[in-house]
Design a protein around this motif. Structure first.
Motif, mmCIF file in Angstrom:
data_model
loop_
_atom_site.group_PDB
_atom_site.id
_atom_site.type_symbol
_atom_site.label_atom_id
_atom_site.label_comp_id
_atom_site.label_asym_id
_atom_site.label_seq_id
_atom_site.Cartn_x
_atom_site.Cartn_y
_atom_site.Cartn_z
ATOM 1 N N THR A 204 0.352 9.724 -5.273
ATOM 2 C CA THR A 204 0.823 8.426 -4.798
ATOM 3 C C THR A 204 1.995 7.884 -5.607
ATOM 4 O O THR A 204 2.671 6.950 -5.170
ATOM 5 C CB THR A 204 -0.313 7.388 -4.826
ATOM 6 O OG1 THR A 204 -0.958 7.428 -6.108
ATOM 7 C CG2 THR A 204 -1.330 7.648 -3.746
ATOM 8 N N LEU B 236 -6.109 2.306 -7.318
ATOM 9 C CA LEU B 236 -6.251 3.589 -6.637
ATOM 10 C C LEU B 236 -7.671 3.711 -6.118
ATOM 11 O O LEU B 236 -8.623 3.690 -6.900
ATOM 12 C CB LEU B 236 -5.935 4.732 -7.593
ATOM 13 C CG LEU B 236 -6.055 6.148 -7.026
ATOM 14 C CD1 LEU B 236 -4.931 6.431 -6.034
ATOM 15 C CD2 LEU B 236 -6.044 7.189 -8.147
ATOM 16 N N CYS B 237 -7.836 3.837 -4.811
ATOM 17 C CA CYS B 237 -9.166 3.980 -4.214
ATOM 18 C C CYS B 237 -9.638 5.426 -4.360
ATOM 19 O O CYS B 237 -8.965 6.358 -3.918
ATOM 20 C CB CYS B 237 -9.123 3.586 -2.741
ATOM 21 S SG CYS B 237 -10.705 3.782 -1.891
ATOM 22 N N ASP C 166 -5.330 6.043 -1.467
ATOM 23 C CA ASP C 166 -4.291 5.027 -1.343
ATOM 24 C C ASP C 166 -4.161 4.260 -2.654
ATOM 25 O O ASP C 166 -5.140 4.091 -3.404
ATOM 26 C CB ASP C 166 -4.635 4.020 -0.240
ATOM 27 C CG ASP C 166 -4.212 4.478 1.147
ATOM 28 O OD1 ASP C 166 -3.540 5.515 1.254
ATOM 29 O OD2 ASP C 166 -4.568 3.783 2.121
ATOM 30 N N GLN D 72 -3.638 14.694 -4.210
ATOM 31 C CA GLN D 72 -3.017 13.597 -3.480
ATOM 32 C C GLN D 72 -2.152 12.805 -4.462
ATOM 33 O O GLN D 72 -2.679 12.223 -5.411
ATOM 34 C CB GLN D 72 -4.089 12.704 -2.852
ATOM 35 C CG GLN D 72 -5.039 13.426 -1.921
ATOM 36 C CD GLN D 72 -4.325 13.981 -0.694
ATOM 37 O OE1 GLN D 72 -3.464 13.321 -0.114
ATOM 38 N NE2 GLN D 72 -4.683 15.191 -0.297
ATOM 39 N N LEU E 221 -7.857 -0.236 1.527
ATOM 40 C CA LEU E 221 -7.288 0.988 0.976
ATOM 41 C C LEU E 221 -8.136 2.174 1.414
ATOM 42 O O LEU E 221 -9.358 2.154 1.265
ATOM 43 C CB LEU E 221 -7.257 0.936 -0.559
ATOM 44 C CG LEU E 221 -6.508 -0.234 -1.210
ATOM 45 C CD1 LEU E 221 -6.681 -0.171 -2.723
ATOM 46 C CD2 LEU E 221 -5.041 -0.217 -0.826
ATOM 47 N N ALA E 222 -7.499 3.202 1.936
ATOM 48 C CA ALA E 222 -8.190 4.456 2.212
ATOM 49 C C ALA E 222 -8.292 5.252 0.911
ATOM 50 O O ALA E 222 -7.637 4.939 -0.089
ATOM 51 C CB ALA E 222 -7.429 5.256 3.269
ATOM 52 N N GLY F 290 -2.935 0.553 -3.987
ATOM 53 C CA GLY F 290 -2.486 -0.802 -3.724
ATOM 54 C C GLY F 290 -1.680 -1.319 -4.899
ATOM 55 O O GLY F 290 -2.005 -1.037 -6.048
ATOM 56 N N VAL G 79 0.846 -1.191 0.000
ATOM 57 C CA VAL G 79 0.000 0.000 0.000
ATOM 58 C C VAL G 79 0.880 1.238 0.000
ATOM 59 O O VAL G 79 1.738 1.411 0.869
ATOM 60 C CB VAL G 79 -0.952 0.023 1.212
ATOM 61 C CG1 VAL G 79 -1.799 1.306 1.193
ATOM 62 C CG2 VAL G 79 -1.869 -1.200 1.198
ATOM 63 N N LEU G 80 0.660 2.093 -1.003
ATOM 64 C CA LEU G 80 1.345 3.370 -1.096
ATOM 65 C C LEU G 80 0.385 4.464 -0.648
ATOM 66 O O LEU G 80 -0.711 4.604 -1.202
ATOM 67 C CB LEU G 80 1.795 3.637 -2.533
ATOM 68 C CG LEU G 80 2.669 2.556 -3.181
ATOM 69 C CD1 LEU G 80 2.948 2.917 -4.631
ATOM 70 C CD2 LEU G 80 3.961 2.387 -2.416
ATOM 71 N N HIS G 81 0.797 5.235 0.356
ATOM 72 C CA HIS G 81 -0.042 6.316 0.872
ATOM 73 C C HIS G 81 0.324 7.620 0.167
ATOM 74 O O HIS G 81 1.491 7.864 -0.143
ATOM 75 C CB HIS G 81 0.131 6.457 2.380
ATOM 76 C CG HIS G 81 -0.162 5.208 3.149
ATOM 77 N ND1 HIS G 81 -1.425 4.655 3.217
ATOM 78 C CD2 HIS G 81 0.655 4.375 3.850
ATOM 79 C CE1 HIS G 81 -1.386 3.555 3.949
ATOM 80 N NE2 HIS G 81 -0.138 3.363 4.339
ATOM 81 N N PRO G 82 -0.650 8.487 -0.093
ATOM 82 C CA PRO G 82 -0.369 9.712 -0.845
ATOM 83 C C PRO G 82 0.252 10.797 0.011
ATOM 84 O O PRO G 82 0.201 10.763 1.244
ATOM 85 C CB PRO G 82 -1.758 10.140 -1.320
ATOM 86 C CG PRO G 82 -2.665 9.676 -0.213
ATOM 87 C CD PRO G 82 -2.083 8.362 0.252
#
Length: 326
Positions: free
Chosen positions: A42, A208-209, A225, A40, A221-222, A227, A23-26
């Motif tokens: 990512t 990408l959520c 975020d 945002q 995923l928020a 994945g 998971v990559l957070h922005p």
């Protein structure tokens, strides 16, 4: 869309070894001046800079704001504009004047050099969408300027609708040409839905959520975020655990095995190339041309200062056949 950071860091593109779902957070980045839209971002980031040839992912909105990005340059990439709401006027130095609308793909090829502007059609519209960049392989990065538009028909999947704007998924294929194998699709998930997507095992994939409660392969995923799933899998599993619809963007591609160097709005290979692109933009060189019809108060974006250290790419961790290397 431009990278408007005043001190952009160079990015030497590659990817890290990963097992399972990463998971990559922005991080939040301003887009514009005093009334900047907050986006945002990512991709790229330190732990991962590429998913296939996808090298830049910005998510923005929903926000009631005005977008006004003056003419700015690009090299060595394609820009992919995809909106969920709002409309944006596009003008570029290839003479294209187009409106970016929700559910419609607008893909601009920079090739050796292009410049373009982006302005909201309505001053206080609700803007919501993603801006994506695709790196061009060395064999095609000196190609000419180009622009493609496509409106994908939605296709029904178990518990979902999909709009495939690049590549192929679920029996739907986009007619838009890409220079490396790619996948791009909007996935709208019904409430409490689970979706098993058959995918090309040669691809790596990102989800990408955008809205709702989306899980990728069981990992939550928020919103904003990203994945990541490495190559070798034949499926991507999505789940919406909420009682309202959810939305995600699925991206994929074969691992990009060339060294890249990204700085500001340029994708190149060496420090000297980036320095040359910046100088040519500041000198209004014919490499980038000019945008006709833009009516903003600033006629073109100035390039930010280069960092004091020499920009250096690093070798990709993928071998020539896409395999992970140590």
């Amino acid at each position: 869309m431009s990278n408007l950071e005043t001190a952009p860091a160079e990015v030497a593109c590659g990817a890290s070894r990963v097992a399972g779902t990463e998971v990559l957070h922005p991080r939040e980045v301003p887009l514009g001046g005093p009334r900047a839209i907050r986006v945002q971002r990512t991709l790229p980031q330190r732990q991962r800079s590429l998913i296939g040839a996808w090298c830049f992912i910005d998510h923005y909105g929903p926000v009631k704001a005005r977008m006004d990005v003056p003419p700015h340059p690009h090299t060595g990439l394609q820009t992919v504009s995809w909106l969920f709401s709002g409309e944006v006027e596009h003008r570029d130095s290839a003479g294209v004047h187009a409106i970016v609308r929700p559910g419609e793909l607008n893909l601009m090829t920079a090739g050796a050099g292009i410049c373009h502007s982006e302005v909201s059609v309505e001053s206080d519209a609700v803007l919501h969408g993603v801006q994506l960049w695709v790196a061009l392989p060395d064999s095609d990065r000196a190609s000419g300027r180009d622009f493609a538009h496509h409106v994908p028909d939605p296709i029904s999947l178990p518990g979902a609708l999909a709009r495939v704007f690049l590549g192929e998924l679920g029996g739907s294929r986009s007619p838009v040409h890409t220079f490396t194998p790619l996948l791009g699709a909007q996935i709208d998930l019904d409430a409490n839905a689970e979706l098993h997507l058959e995918v090309d095992p040669a691809f790596e994939h990102g989800v990408l959520c955008d809205a709702g409660t989306v899980a990728m392969n069981g990992t939550d995923l928020a919103i904003a975020d990203l994945g990541y799933q490495g190559p070798g899998s034949t499926a991507v599993k999505l789940r919406n655990a909420g009682d309202r619809p959810a939305r995600a963007v699925l991206l994929g591609g074969t691992p990009f095995t060339e060294e890249l160097l990204m700085w500001w709005n340029f994708v190149g290979r060496t420090h000297d190339e980036i320095v040359g692109y910046r100088r040519q933009w500041e000198d209004a060189d014919v490499r980038f041309g000019a945008v006709e019809g833009y009516r903003g108060s600033v006629t073109r974006l100035p390039a930010p200062p280069l960092p004091t250290a020499r920009l250096r790419p690093r070798p990709t961790p993928h071998g020539p056949n896409g395999e992970e290397t140590t």
